[in-house]
Design an enzyme around this catalytic site. Sequence first.
Site, PDB file in Angstrom:
ATOM      1  N   SER A   9      42.361  33.552  42.948  1.00 17.03           N
ATOM      2  CA  SER A   9      43.288  32.588  43.536  1.00 17.03           C
ATOM      3  C   SER A   9      44.730  33.060  43.578  1.00 17.03           C
ATOM      4  O   SER A   9      45.491  32.673  44.458  1.00 17.03           O
ATOM      5  CB  SER A   9      43.220  31.261  42.756  1.00 17.03           C
ATOM      6  OG  SER A   9      41.919  30.737  42.814  1.00 17.03           O
ATOM      7  N   THR A  10      45.150  33.868  42.610  1.00 15.47           N
ATOM      8  CA  THR A  10      46.544  34.313  42.561  1.00 15.47           C
ATOM      9  C   THR A  10      46.630  35.816  42.395  1.00 15.47           C
ATOM     10  O   THR A  10      45.680  36.482  41.985  1.00 15.47           O
ATOM     11  CB  THR A  10      47.299  33.650  41.384  1.00 15.47           C
ATOM     12  OG1 THR A  10      46.759  34.154  40.155  1.00 15.47           O
ATOM     13  CG2 THR A  10      47.164  32.139  41.420  1.00 15.47           C
TER      14      THR A  10
END
Length: 200
Positions: A9-10
Amino acid sequence: MLVGYARVSTKDQNLELQLDALTKAGCEIIFQEKASGIKADRPELDKMMAQLRRGDVVCIYKLDRLGRSLKNLLNLVADFEKREVGLRSLTDSIDTTTPQGRLILNIFASLAEFERDLIRERTKAGLEAARVRGRKGGRRSGLSAEAQKKSMLAEMYYKEEKLGVDEIAKTIGVSKMTLYKYLRLRGVPISAYQSKTGKL
């Protein structure tokens, strides 16, 4: 061909765990993505989808790495089925190339439909309860504090009958349509002549 897809996600997270598992599973090519599951724009997923061929199997570490939501996941699986592409999730033990795997995904689809039905039922019941209590659904017609001030100025200028509606609207910084809305909300009767011509 076994095609891998990995996503975190990041940018602070790393893909090593997923890449190791996908490589061990025998993926010949792995598409890597660093993008939030909320974002619809996932270029590596799009690249993979464009390259998939009949008989390929998409391999993922976990189901939530592929779909942004259950609905999105089921839509992707439906697309795979049309193109005769399989899906294999390593940690969820799901493989749509097997009858058992297809059964599990069909159960997921049924649960998703059940959840949608429950939401519709609750919404309908809530609106009915509100109607019984005398409230209607939809946006409230109340004004913000700033709009309240402008509506009071609009009423004052209008009742003075020194300015036309165009001039009043310009003075308080709103459109003519908004001016009429403010006047109606404050219960001010609008003269037929002024509403047509914008003049007194």
